[in-house]
Write a protein that holds these residues in place. Structure first.
Motif, PDB file in Angstrom:
ATOM      1  N   THR A  70     102.969  44.749  34.388  1.00 47.83           N
ATOM      2  CA  THR A  70     103.507  45.339  32.968  1.00 47.83           C
ATOM      3  C   THR A  70     103.474  46.844  33.298  1.00 47.83           C
ATOM      4  O   THR A  70     104.382  47.751  32.720  1.00 47.83           O
ATOM      5  N   ALA A  71     102.377  47.385  34.082  1.00 49.77           N
ATOM      6  CA  ALA A  71     102.188  48.827  34.123  1.00 49.77           C
ATOM      7  C   ALA A  71     103.144  49.079  35.101  1.00 49.77           C
ATOM      8  O   ALA A  71     102.695  50.457  35.723  1.00 49.77           O
ATOM      9  N   GLY A  72     103.756  48.336  35.943  1.00 50.37           N
ATOM     10  CA  GLY A  72     104.503  48.922  37.125  1.00 50.37           C
ATOM     11  C   GLY A  72     103.816  49.076  38.322  1.00 50.37           C
ATOM     12  O   GLY A  72     104.295  49.717  39.250  1.00 50.37           O
ATOM     13  N   ARG A  73     102.849  48.240  38.339  1.00 44.22           N
ATOM     14  CA  ARG A  73     101.915  48.371  39.636  1.00 44.22           C
ATOM     15  C   ARG A  73     101.913  46.819  40.129  1.00 44.22           C
ATOM     16  O   ARG A  73     100.772  46.366  40.401  1.00 44.22           O
ATOM     17  N   ALA A  74     103.179  46.466  40.611  1.00 45.18           N
ATOM     18  CA  ALA A  74     103.298  45.028  41.366  1.00 45.18           C
ATOM     19  C   ALA A  74     102.565  44.992  42.706  1.00 45.18           C
ATOM     20  O   ALA A  74     102.183  44.037  43.114  1.00 45.18           O
ATOM     21  N   LYS A  75     102.369  46.016  43.388  1.00 45.32           N
ATOM     22  CA  LYS A  75     101.886  45.963  44.599  1.00 45.32           C
ATOM     23  C   LYS A  75     100.142  45.893  44.449  1.00 45.32           C
ATOM     24  O   LYS A  75      99.583  44.878  45.271  1.00 45.32           O
ATOM     25  N   ASP A  76      99.708  46.258  43.381  1.00 39.50           N
ATOM     26  CA  ASP A  76      98.060  46.123  43.021  1.00 39.50           C
ATOM     27  C   ASP A  76      98.238  44.670  42.746  1.00 39.50           C
ATOM     28  O   ASP A  76      97.166  44.205  42.848  1.00 39.50           O
ATOM     29  N   ILE A  92      90.192  47.875  31.190  1.00 37.94           N
ATOM     30  CA  ILE A  92      88.924  47.076  30.826  1.00 37.94           C
ATOM     31  C   ILE A  92      88.913  45.408  31.261  1.00 37.94           C
ATOM     32  O   ILE A  92      87.809  44.965  31.158  1.00 37.94           O
ATOM     33  N   LEU A  93      89.505  45.184  32.277  1.00 37.64           N
ATOM     34  CA  LEU A  93      89.310  43.902  32.736  1.00 37.64           C
ATOM     35  C   LEU A  93      88.825  43.861  34.100  1.00 37.64           C
ATOM     36  O   LEU A  93      89.366  44.456  35.212  1.00 37.64           O
ATOM     37  N   ASP A  94      87.697  43.439  34.308  1.00 37.98           N
ATOM     38  CA  ASP A  94      86.869  43.322  35.738  1.00 37.98           C
ATOM     39  C   ASP A  94      87.565  42.365  36.806  1.00 37.98           C
ATOM     40  O   ASP A  94      87.571  41.228  36.158  1.00 37.98           O
ATOM     41  N   PRO A  95      88.149  42.935  37.670  1.00 36.86           N
ATOM     42  CA  PRO A  95      88.702  41.885  38.779  1.00 36.86           C
ATOM     43  C   PRO A  95      87.785  41.033  39.586  1.00 36.86           C
ATOM     44  O   PRO A  95      88.353  40.151  40.088  1.00 36.86           O
ATOM     45  N   ALA A  96      86.494  41.438  39.319  1.00 39.12           N
ATOM     46  CA  ALA A  96      85.706  40.444  39.855  1.00 39.12           C
ATOM     47  C   ALA A  96      85.282  39.371  39.427  1.00 39.12           C
ATOM     48  O   ALA A  96      84.828  37.997  39.929  1.00 39.12           O
ATOM     49  N   ILE A  97      85.815  38.921  38.137  1.00 38.04           N
ATOM     50  CA  ILE A  97      85.545  37.847  37.332  1.00 38.04           C
ATOM     51  C   ILE A  97      86.747  37.005  37.439  1.00 38.04           C
ATOM     52  O   ILE A  97      88.047  37.505  37.194  1.00 38.04           O
ATOM     53  N   PRO A  98      86.612  36.034  37.964  1.00 33.01           N
ATOM     54  CA  PRO A  98      87.923  35.087  38.489  1.00 33.01           C
ATOM     55  C   PRO A  98      88.860  34.656  37.407  1.00 33.01           C
ATOM     56  O   PRO A  98      90.045  34.737  37.626  1.00 33.01           O
ATOM     57  N   ALA A  99      88.251  34.496  35.895  1.00 32.98           N
ATOM     58  CA  ALA A  99      89.273  34.360  34.980  1.00 32.98           C
ATOM     59  C   ALA A  99      90.067  35.378  34.836  1.00 32.98           C
ATOM     60  O   ALA A  99      91.073  35.265  33.747  1.00 32.98           O
ATOM     61  N   ASN A 100      89.540  36.454  35.027  1.00 36.49           N
ATOM     62  CA  ASN A 100      90.623  37.496  34.690  1.00 36.49           C
ATOM     63  C   ASN A 100      91.658  38.180  35.843  1.00 36.49           C
ATOM     64  O   ASN A 100      92.678  38.767  35.403  1.00 36.49           O
ATOM     65  N   ARG A 101      91.372  37.344  36.922  1.00 37.32           N
ATOM     66  CA  ARG A 101      92.669  37.736  37.844  1.00 37.32           C
ATOM     67  C   ARG A 101      94.077  37.436  37.572  1.00 37.32           C
ATOM     68  O   ARG A 101      94.823  38.455  37.735  1.00 37.32           O
ATOM     69  N   GLY A 102      94.427  36.545  37.030  1.00 35.01           N
ATOM     70  CA  GLY A 102      95.834  36.289  36.481  1.00 35.01           C
ATOM     71  C   GLY A 102      96.194  37.160  35.345  1.00 35.01           C
ATOM     72  O   GLY A 102      97.356  37.643  35.295  1.00 35.01           O
ATOM     73  N   VAL A 103      95.438  37.263  34.431  1.00 27.45           N
ATOM     74  CA  VAL A 103      95.597  38.081  33.347  1.00 27.45           C
ATOM     75  C   VAL A 103      95.791  39.516  33.707  1.00 27.45           C
ATOM     76  O   VAL A 103      96.690  40.232  33.287  1.00 27.45           O
ATOM     77  N   LEU A 104      94.885  39.873  34.723  1.00 26.68           N
ATOM     78  CA  LEU A 104      94.867  41.480  34.993  1.00 26.68           C
ATOM     79  C   LEU A 104      96.114  41.530  36.050  1.00 26.68           C
ATOM     80  O   LEU A 104      96.873  42.644  35.839  1.00 26.68           O
ATOM     81  N   ALA A 105      96.598  40.541  36.997  1.00 25.53           N
ATOM     82  CA  ALA A 105      97.761  40.648  37.484  1.00 25.53           C
ATOM     83  C   ALA A 105      99.078  41.036  36.470  1.00 25.53           C
ATOM     84  O   ALA A 105     100.093  41.600  37.034  1.00 25.53           O
ATOM     85  N   ALA A 106      99.133  40.128  35.631  1.00 22.47           N
ATOM     86  CA  ALA A 106     100.198  40.298  34.699  1.00 22.47           C
ATOM     87  C   ALA A 106     100.215  41.718  34.076  1.00 22.47           C
ATOM     88  O   ALA A 106     101.368  42.132  33.945  1.00 22.47           O
ATOM     89  N   HIS A 107      98.991  42.077  33.721  1.00 20.09           N
ATOM     90  CA  HIS A 107      98.941  43.498  33.058  1.00 20.09           C
ATOM     91  C   HIS A 107      99.250  44.629  34.078  1.00 20.09           C
ATOM     92  O   HIS A 107     100.328  45.668  33.742  1.00 20.09           O
ATOM     93  N   LEU A 108      98.905  44.444  35.304  1.00 21.25           N
ATOM     94  CA  LEU A 108      99.304  45.417  36.420  1.00 21.25           C
ATOM     95  C   LEU A 108     100.696  45.281  36.672  1.00 21.25           C
ATOM     96  O   LEU A 108     101.205  46.431  36.852  1.00 21.25           O
ATOM     97  N   VAL A 159      99.779  42.007  43.642  1.00 22.82           N
ATOM     98  CA  VAL A 159      99.792  41.191  44.763  1.00 22.82           C
ATOM     99  C   VAL A 159      98.370  41.563  45.633  1.00 22.82           C
ATOM    100  O   VAL A 159      97.867  40.752  46.065  1.00 22.82           O
ATOM    101  N   ALA A 160      98.089  42.631  45.979  1.00 24.02           N
ATOM    102  CA  ALA A 160      96.673  42.989  46.405  1.00 24.02           C
ATOM    103  C   ALA A 160      95.531  42.256  45.902  1.00 24.02           C
ATOM    104  O   ALA A 160      94.934  41.807  46.765  1.00 24.02           O
ATOM    105  N   LEU A 161      95.546  42.233  44.698  1.00 21.95           N
ATOM    106  CA  LEU A 161      94.471  41.649  43.974  1.00 21.95           C
ATOM    107  C   LEU A 161      94.353  40.004  44.287  1.00 21.95           C
ATOM    108  O   LEU A 161      93.219  39.776  44.436  1.00 21.95           O
ATOM    109  N   PHE A 162      95.590  39.312  44.469  1.00 22.10           N
ATOM    110  CA  PHE A 162      95.479  38.267  44.748  1.00 22.10           C
ATOM    111  C   PHE A 162      95.173  37.844  46.405  1.00 22.10           C
ATOM    112  O   PHE A 162      94.884  36.767  46.794  1.00 22.10           O
TER     113      PHE A 162
END
Length: 118
Positions: free
Chosen positions: A88-94, A70-86, A96-99
């Motif tokens: 938590t989901a076991g998707r550390a590589k994703d 549900i988090l749009d990665p194109a919204i800068p305010a979501n990037r850190g929150v999205l990375a944390a949830h990634l 890192v790729a986001l940043f």
């Protein structure tokens, strides 16, 4: 909780910050699923700040993939929150790729009802 519910009834709406407080109280009272259902039903649920509230509820309920969705990665305010949830989901590589993706400067389209309450 009664105070926040009364305020919501009197105003016929609930600002995001009061909703955030109310969801924390619902979770503290063991009513996480109710908080998730109410967050999903909110008309403002697509605004970035509302999506972050719902994503946090979902992730804390053991549903991190739904939080990520549900988090749009194109919204800068979501990037850190999205990375944390990634993560938590076991998707550390994703995460890192986001940043590593460059931020595109996009002027947000804010309507009066989309303005965050802070």
């Amino acid at each position: 909780m009664a105070h926040l519910d009364d305020r919501r009834t009197r105003l016929a709406r609930e600002e995001a910050e009061f909703f955030r407080l109310r969801t924390k109280l619902l979770v503290a009272c063991g009513r996480r699923e109710q908080a998730i259902e109410e967050a999903q039903a909110r008309p403002e649920r697509d605004a970035w700040y509302e999506a972050q509230i719902l994503a946090g509820l979902l992730s804390d309920a053991g549903r991190p993939e739904e939080a990520v969705a549900i988090l749009d990665p194109a919204i800068p305010a979501n990037r850190g929150v999205l990375a944390a949830h990634l993560m938590t989901a076991g998707r550390a590589k994703d995460a890192v790729a986001l940043f590593r993706q460059p931020l595109e400067h996009v002027e947000p389209l804010l309507w009066a009802d989309d303005d965050p309450p802070f």
